[in-house]
Write a protein that holds these residues in place. Structure first.
Motif, PDB file in Angstrom:
ATOM      1  N   PRO A 190       1.503  49.656  19.781  1.00 45.30           N
ATOM      2  CA  PRO A 190       2.604  49.934  20.723  1.00 45.30           C
ATOM      3  C   PRO A 190       3.422  48.680  20.976  1.00 45.30           C
ATOM      4  CG  PRO A 190       0.330  50.514  21.541  1.00 45.30           C
ATOM      5  CD  PRO A 190       0.035  49.758  19.877  1.00 45.30           C
ATOM      6  N   THR A 191       4.756  49.000  21.085  1.00 43.25           N
ATOM      7  CA  THR A 191       5.822  48.376  21.353  1.00 43.25           C
ATOM      8  C   THR A 191       5.431  46.878  22.134  1.00 43.25           C
ATOM      9  OG1 THR A 191       7.343  50.025  21.452  1.00 43.25           O
ATOM     10  CG2 THR A 191       8.387  48.133  21.804  1.00 43.25           C
ATOM     11  N   ASP A 192       5.682  45.958  21.495  1.00 40.28           N
ATOM     12  CA  ASP A 192       5.133  44.545  22.346  1.00 40.28           C
ATOM     13  C   ASP A 192       5.907  44.299  23.356  1.00 40.28           C
ATOM     14  OD1 ASP A 192       3.382  44.044  20.343  1.00 40.28           O
ATOM     15  OD2 ASP A 192       4.669  42.797  18.998  1.00 40.28           O
ATOM     16  N   PHE A 193       5.613  43.413  24.482  1.00 42.87           N
ATOM     17  CA  PHE A 193       6.034  43.185  25.619  1.00 42.87           C
ATOM     18  C   PHE A 193       6.442  44.419  26.592  1.00 42.87           C
ATOM     19  CE2 PHE A 193       7.543  40.081  22.227  1.00 42.87           C
ATOM     20  CZ  PHE A 193       6.579  39.242  22.562  1.00 42.87           C
ATOM     21  N   TYR A 194       5.895  45.510  26.329  1.00 48.48           N
ATOM     22  CA  TYR A 194       6.055  46.652  27.489  1.00 48.48           C
ATOM     23  C   TYR A 194       4.572  47.194  27.980  1.00 48.48           C
ATOM     24  CZ  TYR A 194      10.914  46.907  26.450  1.00 48.48           C
ATOM     25  OH  TYR A 194      12.178  46.762  26.086  1.00 48.48           O
ATOM     26  N   LEU A 195       4.581  47.542  29.071  1.00 55.07           N
ATOM     27  CA  LEU A 195       3.324  48.254  29.630  1.00 55.07           C
ATOM     28  C   LEU A 195       3.262  49.794  29.195  1.00 55.07           C
ATOM     29  CD1 LEU A 195       3.202  46.520  33.179  1.00 55.07           C
ATOM     30  CD2 LEU A 195       1.795  45.996  31.086  1.00 55.07           C
ATOM     31  N   PHE A 196       2.099  50.049  29.080  1.00 57.24           N
ATOM     32  CA  PHE A 196       1.819  51.242  28.734  1.00 57.24           C
ATOM     33  C   PHE A 196       0.658  51.930  29.773  1.00 57.24           C
ATOM     34  CE2 PHE A 196       3.836  50.059  25.001  1.00 57.24           C
ATOM     35  CZ  PHE A 196       4.450  51.290  24.652  1.00 57.24           C
ATOM     36  N   ASN A 197       0.807  53.123  30.062  1.00 56.86           N
ATOM     37  CA  ASN A 197      -0.057  53.969  30.930  1.00 56.86           C
ATOM     38  C   ASN A 197      -1.122  54.590  29.962  1.00 56.86           C
ATOM     39  OD1 ASN A 197       0.981  53.566  33.583  1.00 56.86           O
ATOM     40  ND2 ASN A 197       2.723  54.818  32.894  1.00 56.86           N
ATOM     41  N   ILE A 198      -2.583  54.639  30.424  1.00 57.32           N
ATOM     42  CA  ILE A 198      -3.561  55.374  29.714  1.00 57.32           C
ATOM     43  C   ILE A 198      -3.312  56.827  29.891  1.00 57.32           C
ATOM     44  CG2 ILE A 198      -5.719  55.478  28.943  1.00 57.32           C
ATOM     45  CD1 ILE A 198      -6.214  52.770  29.230  1.00 57.32           C
ATOM     46  N   ALA A 199      -2.967  57.668  29.240  1.00 56.95           N
ATOM     47  CA  ALA A 199      -2.943  59.058  29.582  1.00 56.95           C
ATOM     48  C   ALA A 199      -4.339  59.642  29.336  1.00 56.95           C
ATOM     49  CB  ALA A 199      -1.942  59.904  28.556  1.00 56.95           C
ATOM     50  N   ASP A 200      -4.934  59.263  27.994  1.00 59.62           N
ATOM     51  CA  ASP A 200      -6.224  59.645  27.763  1.00 59.62           C
ATOM     52  C   ASP A 200      -7.172  58.791  27.083  1.00 59.62           C
ATOM     53  OD1 ASP A 200      -8.229  61.718  28.336  1.00 59.62           O
ATOM     54  OD2 ASP A 200      -7.091  63.264  27.082  1.00 59.62           O
ATOM     55  N   ALA A 201      -8.295  58.326  27.487  1.00 60.96           N
ATOM     56  CA  ALA A 201      -9.054  57.272  26.946  1.00 60.96           C
ATOM     57  C   ALA A 201     -10.166  57.753  26.335  1.00 60.96           C
ATOM     58  CB  ALA A 201      -9.437  56.066  27.872  1.00 60.96           C
ATOM     59  N   PHE A 202     -10.640  57.490  24.818  1.00 60.36           N
ATOM     60  CA  PHE A 202     -11.887  57.987  24.216  1.00 60.36           C
ATOM     61  C   PHE A 202     -12.391  56.937  23.980  1.00 60.36           C
ATOM     62  CE2 PHE A 202      -8.654  61.243  24.166  1.00 60.36           C
ATOM     63  CZ  PHE A 202      -9.513  62.570  24.456  1.00 60.36           C
ATOM     64  N   THR A 203     -13.656  57.108  23.053  1.00 64.18           N
ATOM     65  CA  THR A 203     -14.504  55.906  22.716  1.00 64.18           C
ATOM     66  C   THR A 203     -13.871  54.965  21.772  1.00 64.18           C
ATOM     67  OG1 THR A 203     -16.568  57.256  23.387  1.00 64.18           O
ATOM     68  CG2 THR A 203     -16.605  55.261  21.728  1.00 64.18           C
ATOM     69  N   LYS A 204     -13.166  55.632  20.927  1.00 69.89           N
ATOM     70  CA  LYS A 204     -12.542  55.036  19.514  1.00 69.89           C
ATOM     71  C   LYS A 204     -11.006  55.032  19.468  1.00 69.89           C
ATOM     72  CE  LYS A 204     -16.578  55.239  16.538  1.00 69.89           C
ATOM     73  NZ  LYS A 204     -17.189  55.643  15.470  1.00 69.89           N
ATOM     74  N   TYR A 205     -10.389  55.672  20.569  1.00 68.80           N
ATOM     75  CA  TYR A 205      -8.911  55.359  20.568  1.00 68.80           C
ATOM     76  C   TYR A 205      -8.305  55.907  22.144  1.00 68.80           C
ATOM     77  CZ  TYR A 205      -8.124  60.636  20.758  1.00 68.80           C
ATOM     78  OH  TYR A 205      -8.077  61.903  20.898  1.00 68.80           O
ATOM     79  N   ASP A 206      -7.003  55.462  22.207  1.00 64.64           N
ATOM     80  CA  ASP A 206      -6.457  55.664  23.519  1.00 64.64           C
ATOM     81  C   ASP A 206      -5.131  56.325  23.194  1.00 64.64           C
ATOM     82  OD1 ASP A 206      -8.200  54.476  24.845  1.00 64.64           O
ATOM     83  OD2 ASP A 206      -7.118  52.578  24.910  1.00 64.64           O
ATOM     84  N   LEU A 207      -4.691  57.471  24.101  1.00 61.46           N
ATOM     85  CA  LEU A 207      -3.382  57.920  23.944  1.00 61.46           C
ATOM     86  C   LEU A 207      -2.541  57.235  25.300  1.00 61.46           C
ATOM     87  CD1 LEU A 207      -1.503  60.233  22.747  1.00 61.46           C
ATOM     88  CD2 LEU A 207      -2.497  61.784  24.532  1.00 61.46           C
ATOM     89  N   LEU A 208      -1.609  56.873  25.040  1.00 67.19           N
ATOM     90  CA  LEU A 208      -0.694  55.889  25.838  1.00 67.19           C
ATOM     91  C   LEU A 208       0.601  56.561  26.171  1.00 67.19           C
ATOM     92  CD1 LEU A 208      -1.566  52.435  24.081  1.00 67.19           C
ATOM     93  CD2 LEU A 208      -2.907  53.675  25.771  1.00 67.19           C
ATOM     94  N   TYR A 209       1.333  56.211  27.009  1.00 68.30           N
ATOM     95  CA  TYR A 209       2.685  56.714  27.322  1.00 68.30           C
ATOM     96  C   TYR A 209       3.210  55.426  28.277  1.00 68.30           C
ATOM     97  CZ  TYR A 209       1.862  58.274  32.136  1.00 68.30           C
ATOM     98  OH  TYR A 209       1.737  58.448  33.549  1.00 68.30           O
ATOM     99  N   ARG A 210       4.569  55.340  27.762  1.00 65.82           N
ATOM    100  CA  ARG A 210       5.419  54.215  28.238  1.00 65.82           C
ATOM    101  C   ARG A 210       5.483  54.101  29.709  1.00 65.82           C
ATOM    102  NH1 ARG A 210      11.798  52.782  27.437  1.00 65.82           N
ATOM    103  NH2 ARG A 210      12.123  51.209  28.884  1.00 65.82           N
ATOM    104  N   THR A 211       5.181  52.710  30.568  1.00 67.43           N
ATOM    105  CA  THR A 211       5.464  52.704  31.895  1.00 67.43           C
ATOM    106  C   THR A 211       6.896  52.897  32.160  1.00 67.43           C
ATOM    107  OG1 THR A 211       3.528  51.605  32.256  1.00 67.43           O
ATOM    108  CG2 THR A 211       5.059  51.182  33.991  1.00 67.43           C
ATOM    109  N   GLY A 212       7.261  53.402  33.307  1.00 66.66           N
ATOM    110  CA  GLY A 212       8.903  53.323  33.561  1.00 66.66           C
ATOM    111  C   GLY A 212       9.375  54.639  32.953  1.00 66.66           C
ATOM    112  N   PRO A 213      10.653  54.555  33.417  1.00 66.77           N
ATOM    113  CA  PRO A 213      11.395  55.826  33.110  1.00 66.77           C
ATOM    114  C   PRO A 213      11.679  56.034  31.521  1.00 66.77           C
ATOM    115  CG  PRO A 213      12.757  54.141  33.725  1.00 66.77           C
ATOM    116  CD  PRO A 213      11.522  53.551  33.892  1.00 66.77           C
ATOM    117  N   GLN A 214      11.651  57.053  31.178  1.00 70.87           N
ATOM    118  CA  GLN A 214      11.959  57.516  29.713  1.00 70.87           C
ATOM    119  C   GLN A 214      13.299  57.142  29.154  1.00 70.87           C
ATOM    120  OE1 GLN A 214      11.708  61.924  28.487  1.00 70.87           O
ATOM    121  NE2 GLN A 214      13.637  61.402  27.624  1.00 70.87           N
TER     122      GLN A 214
END
Length: 238
Positions: free
Chosen positions: A110-134
């Protein structure tokens, strides 16, 4: 002997402290991301998301994440081994998806120095999306790093790929920030798994949607074309 025991105890204590700090920082990052976006978790499915699917009864809503800065993100369970993420991309409806889409296969994080929300969390991976506006859409930049990446469709109204991915992302500007991404959790290279995934960017009802289908673990495998079977429309240009 006492010196060895003391050294061992001290090492264990320091390691425990390190784990606590890592957990605290990660928790603060997730909390900060959620606070910035003012995220609310609901059990409501946007009606336009449901219209994407031939038979919505095959899906079970996990949650919809609603924020002040972007369109809702809805998560569904598909059977016991798969998950689907749906998001309406804020983009002009007249864009030609084939012309603006670029596919790469780089090993990324994931891009450095940016926050990401966790959309879905699993034991071995996370699906993330960027915090703030698209970001404003100047293109579709899709990155799939893994094995057996297969183009299922690529035309003006549908871009659709399968991959057994170590990681993937989608962003909307060449030098922009990743908007959605998948990151495998691992400490050693040999622990790094691949997740069976399908990513679909689709024009439908005068809007553009991102639909991500992932297996919940490295064992489950998606049958290529599953999202096509689940969603309305065809593989041809319109």
């Amino acid at each position: 002997m006492k010196k060895i025991v003391l050294t061992l105890v001290l090492s264990i204590v320091l390691f425990i402290v390190f784990l606590i700090v890592v957990f605290w920082r990660n928790s603060r990052s997730v909390a900060a991301a959620n606070a910035i976006d003012n995220i609310k978790i609901t059990a409501t499915i946007p009606p336009k998301y449901l219209k994407l699917f031939n038979d919505p009864s095959k899906l079970k809503l996990d949650k919809t994440m609603v924020s002040r800065d972007r369109n809702p993100v809805s998560l569904f369970d598909y059977g016991k081994q798969f998950s689907i993420c749906v998001y309406q991309i804020d983009a002009p409806q007249n864009i030609n998806l084939k012309k603006i889409t670029t596919l790469t296969s780089d090993d990324t994080r994931p891009t450095d120095f940016y926050l990401f929300n966790i959309a879905d969390a699993f034991t071995k991976y996370d699906l993330l999306y960027r915090t703030g506006p698209q970001d404003k859409v100047s293109g579709i930049f899709l990155n799939l790093f893994g094995n057996n990446t297969t183009e299922i469709a690529n035309n003006d109204s549908l871009v659709y790929y399968y991959s057994e991915a170590n990681n993937f992302y989608i962003k909307y500007q060449k030098n922009g920030v990743q908007d959605f991404c998948m990151e495998v959790k691992y400490e050693y290279e040999e622990e790094r798994i691949k997740i069976s995934s399908e990513i679909m960017i689709k024009k439908f009802n005068k809007a553009i949607y991102l639909i991500i289908l992932t297996a919940n673990n490295e064992i489950a495998k998606i049958k290529q074309g599953t999202l096509f079977e689940l969603t309305k429309g065809d593989l041809k240009s319109k």
